[in-house]
Structures are given as structure tokens and as C-alpha cells.
Design an enzyme around this catalytic site. Sequence first.
Site, PDB file in Angstrom:
ATOM      1  N   THR A 132       0.798  -1.222   0.000  1.00  0.00           N
ATOM      2  CA  THR A 132       0.000   0.000   0.000  1.00  0.00           C
ATOM      3  C   THR A 132       0.832   1.275   0.000  1.00  0.00           C
ATOM      4  O   THR A 132       1.929   1.301   0.575  1.00  0.00           O
ATOM      5  CB  THR A 132      -0.912   0.008   1.250  1.00  0.00           C
ATOM      6  N   GLU A 134       0.254   3.629   1.774  1.00  0.00           N
ATOM      7  CA  GLU A 134       0.349   4.073   3.169  1.00  0.00           C
ATOM      8  C   GLU A 134       1.758   3.823   3.716  1.00  0.00           C
ATOM      9  O   GLU A 134       2.176   4.449   4.689  1.00  0.00           O
ATOM     10  CB  GLU A 134      -0.723   3.329   3.987  1.00  0.00           C
ATOM     11  N   TYR A 158      -1.032   0.587  10.916  1.00  0.00           N
ATOM     12  CA  TYR A 158      -1.417  -0.094   9.667  1.00  0.00           C
ATOM     13  C   TYR A 158      -0.255  -0.088   8.670  1.00  0.00           C
ATOM     14  O   TYR A 158       0.145  -1.130   8.132  1.00  0.00           O
ATOM     15  CB  TYR A 158      -2.640   0.621   9.059  1.00  0.00           C
ATOM     16  N   LYS A 162       2.074  -3.257   7.296  1.00  0.00           N
ATOM     17  CA  LYS A 162       2.137  -3.550   5.854  1.00  0.00           C
ATOM     18  C   LYS A 162       3.586  -3.523   5.352  1.00  0.00           C
ATOM     19  O   LYS A 162       3.943  -4.239   4.423  1.00  0.00           O
ATOM     20  CB  LYS A 162       1.285  -2.537   5.085  1.00  0.00           C
TER      21      LYS A 162
END
Length: 331
Positions: A132, A134, A158, A162
Site C-alpha cells: 500500500t 500508506e 497499519y 504492511k
Amino acid sequence: MSSQKTALITGVNGMDGSHLADFLLNKGYVVYGMERRSSVKNRINTKHLESNDNFHFVIGDMSDSESLRNIVYLSHPDEVYNLAAQSFVGSSWAIPLETSDTNGLGVLRLLNAVKQYQEHNDKVVKFYQASTSEMFGLMEKGGSSANEQTVFLPRSPYGIAKLYAYWMVRNYRESYGLFACNGILFNHESERRGIEFVTRKISDAVARIHLGMQDKLLLGNLEVWRDWGYAPDYVEGMWLMLQQDTPSDYVLATNEAYSLEQFLDCAFKVVGLDWRDYVEQDERYMRPAEVPYLRGNYGLANDKLGWKPKTSFEELVEIMVNNDINLLRKD
Ligand code: GDD
């Protein structure tokens, strides 16, 4: 032997999982979709697959290695798409351990199941990991868009979980020769998006305001910019990554960043309203640390996979708002 390919999708009931299942079934695959056990089924996005003979639901959990191994051995997959995750960044501060376990260690469990299966069977299993944008976290607003070489500066439990998974995928590729790819996907949305994500929260609210069912929309930080694409375009990119001769990591994005205010403007304009008359800020939706700006460069995916986004920002917003109006009218 049949030439029909088999895919295993974890997180099949989510937005991406369901779009990918549709895409692969259309290509003639047999698809196994992993879902978690639950007393209340969450098949809003996948109800239509229940009657498809080429589709099979299987119960498993990213926290349970035994279940993952069983599912891989049962499905005999040619391709595994790991889309299962605690996918809501905002909740990752409230449940950091669960987020880390599912999004981080869960990926290691699944990689181990695939590695073991491959060792016992004379077969290459290709592995896709939902990485991601992110992970990029703190990007300079208006600076260069992020590509596969850009430094990672995650800002949430998060994003950190990841990132662990991203490196595990690379490590299993480099250590054991697994055909494993990270798709570093920037925000992608659709009419199947969960209601807690900001785009769907807005499209749903616009539809409700338009139909006289709601009079206000409470949001958190409006000073954010995202690179928003359309999810069905992105699942094709996932598949393309696994059709190559060699595994690699790819950014999928639109290379265009829009502010949340621009999203609001576009969404309210679909029903002829001005967002400023309806939107209020509410502390409850603010995050302890924010990712203010994301924009991705999909040059490598374009060169190597021939991939590019097909749906414009305006089309995406219109699809989502009109879909929510139709859904509410049906109800
Ligand atoms: N959800 C939400 N709700 N977000 C809000 C709100 C609100 O009321 N108000 C402002 N925002 C801001 C968030 O602070 C964030 O900066 C931005 O809107 C987008 O939030 P989300 O739609 O929740 O998505 P995300 O960017 O945090 O995460 C999504 O994209 C990632 C890829 O960059 C998710 O799909 C992740 O799973 C994915 O990895």
C-alpha cells in the site's frame, strides 16, 4: 490435465477481493475465496458468487496458520492473492496488535503455507501481496510522485504492519525463489467500498442529503490529498503482475492528487449542491498522525505490464454517488 487456472483470494468479501473474483471468473479461472467464520455473513459484495459453479467460499483466518495451510492444500492454487487485512487505517491505533498480526505476521503465515505446498508439489504458485501507498506515509506535497524506489516513512500501525509484510514478501522471493510480488497500490475506490472510508462516506451522505434523509456530513481532517483510482482498474494490474516471467514490485496509481475538498466539490456537484452548506469538522474523525499527501508514479507498471488507469477522478466520483442514490431509492 485441464488448463483451467485456479486462484485463491484471501479477503474475498472486501471491495478488492470481490472485484478480483469477478475479474478472474470472467477469465475462466476457478476461484477459491477465503472468508472468516462469522455468525453473520458479510457477503454484500459477493452474494452474486454463491451460485457460480467455478467459485468456492472457504473458511480461514490470517491468524491461524493451520487454516491457511489447509486452504492452500485444498485449493491447489496457481495464483494466491493476499487481500485479507485490517484495511482501515483509522482503526489501527485502536487495535494495533490485531492490525500487526493480521497485516504483518498473517502474511508470513500465508507465505509459509505457499512455500511448503510448493516444496511438496511440482508446481509454481505465484503470490500477490496487497502492499500500500500508506507505507510511503510522509510525502512532500507537490513533490515528485512516489515510485518503487521512494523511501518508506509510514505513519500508522497499519502502514508499519504492511511494511513488515512487504519486506517478508521480498525476503521470501530472494531467499527461497518464491514468485512473490508486492502491488503498492494507491487509494482505489468503488461502489463496493466500505462505508467507513472517506469516499464512500461522502457518496453515501451526498445521496442521503439529496433524498432528504440526512442534513449534515461530519468529517475529520479536510487538509488531505489522495491519488484516487477506480478499484476494477487496479485488480487487472494485480493479475498482470502474476502473468510475468519474473516477479517484481509495482506501484499502481493515477499520478494525480486531489484534495478532499475537491472530492467533496465533485460529489456534491453531481446532485447540484455546494458541500460547504453541509460539511462540518468533527474531532472524532481526526487521526493521531496523518498522511497529508499521496501521489504515485505508475511508470514501471506501464512499461512492464502495459497497465494504466482507465477511469478518471470525475467518473469515479459520479459512479459512486449515482450508485448510492440508486441503492437508497431501491431500499
Ligand atoms: N475514513 C475517513 N473518515 N477519513 C477521513 C475522514 C472521515 O470522516 N475525514 C477526513 N479523512 C481523511 C483521512 O484522515 C485520510 O487522510 C483520508 O481522508 C483518506 O482516508 P480513508 O478513506 O480512510 O483511506 P486511507 O487513505 O486512510 O487508506 C486507504 O488507502 C490506503 C492506500 O493508501 C485504505 O484503502 C487502505 O487500506 C489503503 O492501504
